[in-house]
Design an enzyme around this catalytic site. Sequence first.
Site, mmCIF file in Angstrom:
data_model
loop_
_atom_site.group_PDB
_atom_site.id
_atom_site.type_symbol
_atom_site.label_atom_id
_atom_site.label_comp_id
_atom_site.label_asym_id
_atom_site.label_seq_id
_atom_site.Cartn_x
_atom_site.Cartn_y
_atom_site.Cartn_z
ATOM 1 N N ARG A 1 -9.246 -6.719 3.376
ATOM 2 C CA ARG A 1 -8.555 -7.793 4.085
ATOM 3 C C ARG A 1 -9.146 -7.966 5.474
ATOM 4 O O ARG A 1 -9.390 -6.982 6.177
ATOM 5 C CB ARG A 1 -7.050 -7.493 4.181
ATOM 6 C CG ARG A 1 -6.385 -7.489 2.818
ATOM 7 C CD ARG A 1 -4.895 -7.279 2.871
ATOM 8 N NE ARG A 1 -4.353 -7.159 1.521
ATOM 9 C CZ ARG A 1 -3.100 -6.846 1.234
ATOM 10 N NH1 ARG A 1 -2.239 -6.621 2.221
ATOM 11 N NH2 ARG A 1 -2.701 -6.747 -0.014
ATOM 12 N N ARG B 1 -3.053 -0.759 9.631
ATOM 13 C CA ARG B 1 -3.548 -2.109 9.332
ATOM 14 C C ARG B 1 -5.071 -2.064 9.412
ATOM 15 O O ARG B 1 -5.644 -2.091 10.502
ATOM 16 C CB ARG B 1 -2.976 -3.106 10.342
ATOM 17 C CG ARG B 1 -3.177 -4.569 9.954
ATOM 18 C CD ARG B 1 -2.760 -5.488 11.090
ATOM 19 N NE ARG B 1 -1.345 -5.426 11.393
ATOM 20 C CZ ARG B 1 -0.418 -6.212 10.857
ATOM 21 N NH1 ARG B 1 -0.771 -7.143 9.987
ATOM 22 N NH2 ARG B 1 0.854 -6.089 11.197
ATOM 23 N N GLU C 1 6.563 -1.502 6.297
ATOM 24 C CA GLU C 1 6.340 -1.813 4.885
ATOM 25 C C GLU C 1 5.298 -0.903 4.254
ATOM 26 O O GLU C 1 4.210 -0.707 4.788
ATOM 27 C CB GLU C 1 5.878 -3.270 4.740
ATOM 28 C CG GLU C 1 5.600 -3.666 3.297
ATOM 29 C CD GLU C 1 4.790 -4.946 3.167
ATOM 30 O OE1 GLU C 1 4.124 -5.113 2.127
ATOM 31 O OE2 GLU C 1 4.787 -5.765 4.118
ATOM 32 N N SER D 1 5.473 -3.675 -1.888
ATOM 33 C CA SER D 1 6.243 -4.878 -2.200
ATOM 34 C C SER D 1 6.098 -5.158 -3.684
ATOM 35 O O SER D 1 5.120 -4.746 -4.321
ATOM 36 C CB SER D 1 5.754 -6.076 -1.372
ATOM 37 O OG SER D 1 4.450 -6.448 -1.765
ATOM 38 N N ARG E 1 -1.927 3.245 3.157
ATOM 39 C CA ARG E 1 -0.951 3.145 4.249
ATOM 40 C C ARG E 1 0.143 4.209 4.145
ATOM 41 O O ARG E 1 0.742 4.590 5.150
ATOM 42 C CB ARG E 1 -0.341 1.743 4.238
ATOM 43 C CG ARG E 1 0.729 1.517 5.264
ATOM 44 C CD ARG E 1 1.302 0.115 5.195
ATOM 45 N NE ARG E 1 0.414 -0.850 5.808
ATOM 46 C CZ ARG E 1 0.830 -2.034 6.265
ATOM 47 N NH1 ARG E 1 2.101 -2.369 6.174
ATOM 48 N NH2 ARG E 1 -0.018 -2.869 6.806
#
Length: 418
Positions: free
Chosen positions: A257, A272, A344, A347, A384
Amino acid sequence: MIDLRALREDPDAYRASQRKRGASPDSVDALLSADADHRSALQSFETLRAEQKGLGKQIAKASPDEKQGLLARTKTLAEEVKTAESRVTATAAAFEAAGRALPNLVAGEAPAGGEDDFIVLREVGETTVPENVRDHLEIGTALGLIDTERGAKTSGARFYYLTGDGAMLQLAMLNLAIQQAVATGFTPMIPPVLVRPDAMEGTGFLGEHSDEIYYLERDELYLVGTSEVPLASYHSGENLGDLSEPRRYAAWSSCFRREAGSYGKDTKGILRVHQFDKIEMFSFCRPEDAEAEHRKLLSYEEQMLKKMELPYRVIDVAAGDLGTSAARKFDTEAWVPSQGRYRELTSTSNCTTFQARRLNIKYRDEQGRNAVAATLNGTLATTRWLVSILENHQQPDGSVAVPKALQPFLGKEVIEPK
């Protein structure tokens, strides 16, 4: 692409969905208008083509006097058909663009609003902030688990090395996740991480989040930010049969990403980053089974978090934070002691028939008719997670206790300073 028949029958539902997302309902009217224009153009073209085909038979039977008029009509009709065909092409392009601009219909149960309007469904475990708490980077650097300095030297900001027990900890977590997935009926997969534009477009990632994606222009390929993309595309253009049971896959892949727009956010450590590894669950099922399947994916995520012995909470994500494809999404957020808040980790999204409609994935219903399948996805483990594992299991002497479920993979109960 949303269900056009449903849109035509109840456009107000889609306008309400857009308002729930905090978006303009004008895109609904734009699609309805484009749809009407395209259907009108097709009807005109087909009428002219039918006349054109009929003229040939008329000319063969016509008298000499009539034949001249019919031949003259043939010439003008050829131009009219050509013009009508061009209009069909133009309206088709406008219709497709309008269709891709409209996100999925939000589930009625999803809360309205934006990023901060989520609803907390439950909190599990006790949250604590240890005395002299250290963040994951300080812990990981001291124990020789994470090296961001050499990551930056080699590749730039937001890159890192996992070293020694840090690499082993991630491998342990991902192996445990894939074992759990197989035990619960998922087929393990190692998918390609470079995909064609139609795969990326079909899953809805080339819309509002396209700036997050790495694109290799010379090869016309995208690096995936999640293996949801190749998993969704795996059955593109296929019919999955009666689909009486969900078809489930779990993929282990590296993900990429760009983190565009995140300048200054979470620059420290590995929360991140541009590259990470992940186990992603993906299900194909009948639309009527999608809600129950969504709850199952969430339960599998919670099972993994409990195995990591992490305090966490589950939130019902608000409509404005769902993204293009999801009708409803649940996030699980683990406690990060150094920040004194939840962040987070996973998800899971119910994309209903939105992705399958774009990718032309069908099944056969009870009457044997072709129908569009539903797709769902959920993260079972990712890099993460190390942030929360290291911080929640830090010990006063500088060591980190290894969660019991991971100990067989690491062969130790504690990661100690060297």
